[in-house]
Scaffold this motif. Structure first.
Motif, short mmCIF file in Angstrom:
data_model
loop_
_atom_site.label_atom_id
_atom_site.label_comp_id
_atom_site.label_asym_id
_atom_site.label_seq_id
_atom_site.Cartn_x
_atom_site.Cartn_y
_atom_site.Cartn_z
N ASP A 27 -42.63 6.34 -58.45
CA ASP A 27 -43.76 5.19 -58.18
C ASP A 27 -44.71 5.60 -57.47
O ASP A 27 -45.00 5.53 -56.17
N TYR A 28 -45.49 6.29 -58.32
CA TYR A 28 -46.85 6.73 -57.64
C TYR A 28 -47.65 5.72 -56.85
O TYR A 28 -48.35 6.15 -55.97
N ALA A 29 -47.73 4.82 -57.63
CA ALA A 29 -48.82 3.83 -57.05
C ALA A 29 -48.29 3.57 -55.62
O ALA A 29 -49.18 3.18 -54.74
N GLY A 30 -47.13 3.59 -55.35
CA GLY A 30 -46.60 3.01 -53.95
C GLY A 30 -46.30 4.16 -53.01
O GLY A 30 -46.25 3.95 -51.75
N ARG A 53 -47.46 7.72 -53.49
CA ARG A 53 -48.55 9.00 -53.67
C ARG A 53 -49.47 8.92 -52.46
O ARG A 53 -49.97 7.82 -52.11
N GLU A 84 -57.64 8.51 -52.37
CA GLU A 84 -57.39 9.16 -53.66
C GLU A 84 -58.54 9.44 -54.60
O GLU A 84 -58.85 10.29 -55.08
N ARG A 124 -54.31 4.78 -51.73
CA ARG A 124 -54.70 4.32 -52.95
C ARG A 124 -55.11 2.71 -52.98
O ARG A 124 -54.97 1.92 -52.04
N ALA A 158 -53.55 0.63 -54.55
CA ALA A 158 -52.07 -0.19 -54.33
C ALA A 158 -52.03 -0.40 -52.87
O ALA A 158 -51.63 -2.07 -52.68
N GLN A 159 -52.39 0.41 -51.91
CA GLN A 159 -52.30 -0.06 -50.67
C GLN A 159 -53.56 -1.06 -50.18
O GLN A 159 -53.39 -2.08 -49.17
#
Length: 235
Positions: free
Chosen positions: A33-36, A38, A141, A176, A178-179
């Motif tokens: 779950d890279y979006a959440g 990384r 990022e 990122r 996502a956050q």
């Protein structure tokens, strides 16, 4: 048109040598779950270091880290770096609280964006050497910043001058996009009204459309500087 659907699908399934399926097979759970996740394990200082590395190395933005007490002097120093005057500064209350607005008015005869002046703001922004705006968030990022448009902070401040100074707090550097989406959802839950326009900006204007050769200063500021306010406790 739906009368012969099952018969049609049954014929296809028979030709494929399998049973008729009318519902898709559930997708397997994602391995990562890279979006959440990384970059989310970084400390505030590590996020700041990574943000500066990417913003300066890839996005070609000049970065300076300073404390709240020194923010106004740092803003003047950056204006001197890019031509001193004329300067247009956002009317965002965060810049006023940091003492940047008044200091730039004294040192650089800066014009403070005023919604009541209408198109006069645009004329002054077009003639300005430097625009100074407040960024709500930074994105580690991508090395970019997030601007909220408002009556006190028009989009022209970061677009029309030759150089733009983005003031961003270290505590608001997010891993990122996502956050960022999570933060915006939290705004809505708290009853806050989102701005009419949210801009994600990554350094000075540039393009690499022709033979992947990066050219800076194509359709916006030639220079971008990030003034990062260190407002987090020492780790």
């Amino acid at each position: 048109m739906m009368e012969n659907r099952d018969k049609f699908l049954a014929t296809i399934a028979r030709q494929l040598g399998r049973d008729l399926r009318l519902a898709p097979t559930p997708l397997p759970a994602p391995t990562h779950d890279y979006a959440g996740t990384r970059l989310t394990d970084l400390t505030p200082q590590q996020r700041c270091d990574a943000f500066i590395d990417y913003a300066s190395g890839v996005m070609l933005a000049h970065c300076e880290l300073t404390h709240e007490a020194d923010a106004a002097d740092a803003a003047v120093r950056l204006c001197d770096r890019y031509g001193h005057a004329p300067v247009v500064v956002s009317g965002d209350p965060q810049l006023q609280a940091l003492g940047i607005t008044d200091r730039l008015r004294q040192a650089c005869q800066a014009h403070c964006w005023d919604a009541h002046l209408g198109d006069e703001n645009l004329r002054l922004a077009e003639q300005a050497k430097v625009g100074v705006v407040y960024a709500r968030y930074g994105l580690v990022e991508s090395g970019g910043v997030v601007l909220f448009s408002s009556p006190q902070q028009g989009r022209a401040i970061s677009l029309l001058p030759e150089s733009t100074i983005f003031v961003v707090r270290k505590s608001t550097l997010l891993p990122r996009v996502a956050q960022l989406a999570q933060a915006l959802r939290q705004w809505v839950r708290q009853g806050e009204r989102l701005p009419s326009c949210i801009n994600l900006i990554g350094g000075p204007s540039s393009t690499a459309d022709i033979e992947l050769i990066k050219v800076v200063g194509v359709h916006g500021p030639l220079n971008a500087a990030y003034l990062i306010i260190d407002d987090t406790p020492a780790s």
